[in-house]
Scaffold this active site. Structure first.
Site, PDB file in Angstrom:
ATOM      1  N   ASP A  91       0.816  -1.215   0.000  1.00 29.97           N
ATOM      2  CA  ASP A  91       0.000   0.000   0.000  1.00 29.97           C
ATOM      3  C   ASP A  91       0.849   1.265   0.000  1.00 29.97           C
ATOM      4  O   ASP A  91       2.006   1.251   0.431  1.00 29.97           O
ATOM      5  CB  ASP A  91      -0.876   0.045   1.266  1.00 29.97           C
ATOM      6  CG  ASP A  91      -1.991  -0.990   1.229  1.00 29.97           C
ATOM      7  OD1 ASP A  91      -2.001  -1.838   0.322  1.00 29.97           O
ATOM      8  OD2 ASP A  91      -2.854  -0.935   2.138  1.00 29.97           O
ATOM      9  N   ASP A  92       0.221   2.344  -0.439  1.00 32.77           N
ATOM     10  CA  ASP A  92       0.694   3.737  -0.270  1.00 32.77           C
ATOM     11  C   ASP A  92       1.733   4.202  -1.278  1.00 32.77           C
ATOM     12  O   ASP A  92       2.185   5.344  -1.196  1.00 32.77           O
ATOM     13  CB  ASP A  92       1.238   3.993   1.148  1.00 32.77           C
ATOM     14  CG  ASP A  92       0.182   3.798   2.231  1.00 32.77           C
ATOM     15  OD1 ASP A  92      -0.973   3.488   1.881  1.00 32.77           O
ATOM     16  OD2 ASP A  92       0.523   3.933   3.412  1.00 32.77           O
ATOM     17  N   HIS A 137       3.691  -2.167   3.175  1.00 35.29           N
ATOM     18  CA  HIS A 137       3.683  -0.807   2.627  1.00 35.29           C
ATOM     19  C   HIS A 137       4.952  -0.545   1.822  1.00 35.29           C
ATOM     20  O   HIS A 137       6.046  -0.854   2.277  1.00 35.29           O
ATOM     21  CB  HIS A 137       3.557   0.211   3.760  1.00 35.29           C
ATOM     22  CG  HIS A 137       2.226   0.148   4.454  1.00 35.29           C
ATOM     23  ND1 HIS A 137       1.966  -0.756   5.457  1.00 35.29           N
ATOM     24  CD2 HIS A 137       1.087   0.848   4.257  1.00 35.29           C
ATOM     25  CE1 HIS A 137       0.711  -0.593   5.864  1.00 35.29           C
ATOM     26  NE2 HIS A 137       0.148   0.366   5.158  1.00 35.29           N
ATOM     27  N   HIS A 144      -6.293   3.083  -3.899  1.00 33.93           N
ATOM     28  CA  HIS A 144      -6.150   3.309  -2.449  1.00 33.93           C
ATOM     29  C   HIS A 144      -6.458   4.780  -2.107  1.00 33.93           C
ATOM     30  O   HIS A 144      -5.856   5.341  -1.200  1.00 33.93           O
ATOM     31  CB  HIS A 144      -4.724   2.923  -2.032  1.00 33.93           C
ATOM     32  CG  HIS A 144      -4.507   2.748  -0.561  1.00 33.93           C
ATOM     33  ND1 HIS A 144      -5.366   2.061   0.267  1.00 33.93           N
ATOM     34  CD2 HIS A 144      -3.500   3.182   0.254  1.00 33.93           C
ATOM     35  CE1 HIS A 144      -4.894   2.076   1.513  1.00 33.93           C
ATOM     36  NE2 HIS A 144      -3.766   2.758   1.532  1.00 33.93           N
ATOM     37  N   HIS A 203      -5.497   9.593   0.750  1.00 34.79           N
ATOM     38  CA  HIS A 203      -5.248   8.763   1.924  1.00 34.79           C
ATOM     39  C   HIS A 203      -5.763   9.432   3.200  1.00 34.79           C
ATOM     40  O   HIS A 203      -5.121   9.422   4.247  1.00 34.79           O
ATOM     41  CB  HIS A 203      -3.751   8.451   2.077  1.00 34.79           C
ATOM     42  CG  HIS A 203      -3.471   7.157   2.786  1.00 34.79           C
ATOM     43  ND1 HIS A 203      -3.290   7.066   4.143  1.00 34.79           N
ATOM     44  CD2 HIS A 203      -3.358   5.895   2.330  1.00 34.79           C
ATOM     45  CE1 HIS A 203      -3.067   5.819   4.483  1.00 34.79           C
ATOM     46  NE2 HIS A 203      -3.106   5.079   3.392  1.00 34.79           N
TER      47      HIS A 203
HETATM   48 ZN   LIG Z   1      -2.567   3.144   3.191  1.00 33.89          ZN
END
Ligand SMILES: [Zn+2]
Length: 302
Positions: free
Chosen positions: A111-112, A255, A162, A166
């Site tokens: 993620d991210d 991540h 995503h 955020h």
């Molecule tokens: Zn995230």
């Protein structure tokens, strides 16, 4: 007399050359685009009829090439690369699947990102180990690091949504829709992929975006094994966090952006090795859903 023959010979050569070139282009394009062949071949016939052989060879070939490329690009643009998610998972939230016992599958998710250095290192490790993963990207990061985003897809991984910012706070419906749609649009414009996979930031499903995504038939993908890498544990601890919670059909959360991810990068090769030793096979989220869907379908048939 001789001049005439030479001219005829020249014409013959020219015709041969055109034929050869057309054949080559047809073969190449034919291999590249199995889509809508009728449209393509109609365009092709028209092009051949329109240009008589007395025309300049290069011009003819160039115009054919342009026409073919145009129709190919147009079709790719219209359709995009679409990883279809089986119907039973559309609009559904899930954190793992339950495959048959024989299927020891696991999905690594990141993620991210995309994020310089970390995403790139993770892509290198996945490539070295021949593992495909799933990357839930943040819209504004993809905007800033689009080349890395493109590499995610060209390396054969799944790219997914995503949100744009955020954010964790509660959002009104317009903002929630923007968070999903703007990110999906940018993923498409950058990589050609149309995704219907969404992971809510912080796993929060009640602040707007997850609800909007579900209403648009996205699959909301949570996780079953949290590496807790955002707390930057030791590599040993990170690995333990993951293996302790892992099971066939599990989804591992890591991540690749949003902070210092050295530990994740360090742990990843060991994690892959450990899972492989235990007999696990790595799959992307769409592959995982496809596998369970087929199994469920075959059970319901019996
Ligand atoms: Zn995230």
């Amino acid at each position: 007399m001789r001049k005439k023959r030479r001219r005829r010979l020249k014409l013959l050569n020219l015709a041969l050359l055109i034929g050869l070139a057309v054949l080559t282009v047809t073969l190449i394009v034919g291999m590249l685009i199995p889509i809508k062949q009728t449209v393509f071949s109609n365009n092709f016939k028209q092009a051949v009829n329109a240009s008589s052989f007395t025309n300049n060879t290069n011009a003819l070939i160039e115009s054919l090439k342009t026409q073919m490329l145009d129709s190919w690009q147009q079709e790719a643009k219209e359709k995009g690369v679409f990883e279809e998610i089986p119907k039973r998972y559309q609009g559904v939230t899930l954190n793992s699947v339950k495959p048959n016992q024989s299927e020891k599958i696991i999905a690594l998710t990141f993620d991210d990102g995309p994020w310089p250095k970390y995403t790139e290192k993770i892509l290198d490790i996945l490539k070295e180990n021949n593992v495909k993963g799933t990357f839930f990207v943040i819209g504004q990061n993809l905007k800033n690091f689009s080349e890395i985003g493109k590499r995610i897809v060209s390396d054969g991984h799944t790219i997914a949504n995503h949100t744009w910012h955020h954010w964790y706070h509660k959002m009104n419906s317009k903002t929630a829709a923007f968070e999903i749609d703007a990110t999906a649009d940018l993923i498409y414009k950058t990589t050609g992929v149309r995704t219907t996979l969404f992971r809510p930031p912080g796993g929060i499903v009640s602040n707007g975006p997850a609800g909007y995504a579900s209403s648009k038939n996205y699959s909301v993908i949570m996780w079953s094994a949290d590496s807790i890498d955002y707390k930057r544990p030791t590599v040993t601890r990170l690995l333990r966090n993951v293996t302790r919670a892992s099971k066939p059909g599990g989804i591992v959360l890591m991540h690749d952006g949003g902070g210092i991810r050295d530990r994740t990068v360090q742990a990843l090769p060991k994690m892959i090795k450990t899972f492989r030793k235990q007999g696990y096979k790595f799959v992307t989220i769409p592959e995982m859903l496809e596998i369970e869907d087929k199994q469920l379908a075959s059970i319901s048939k019996k």
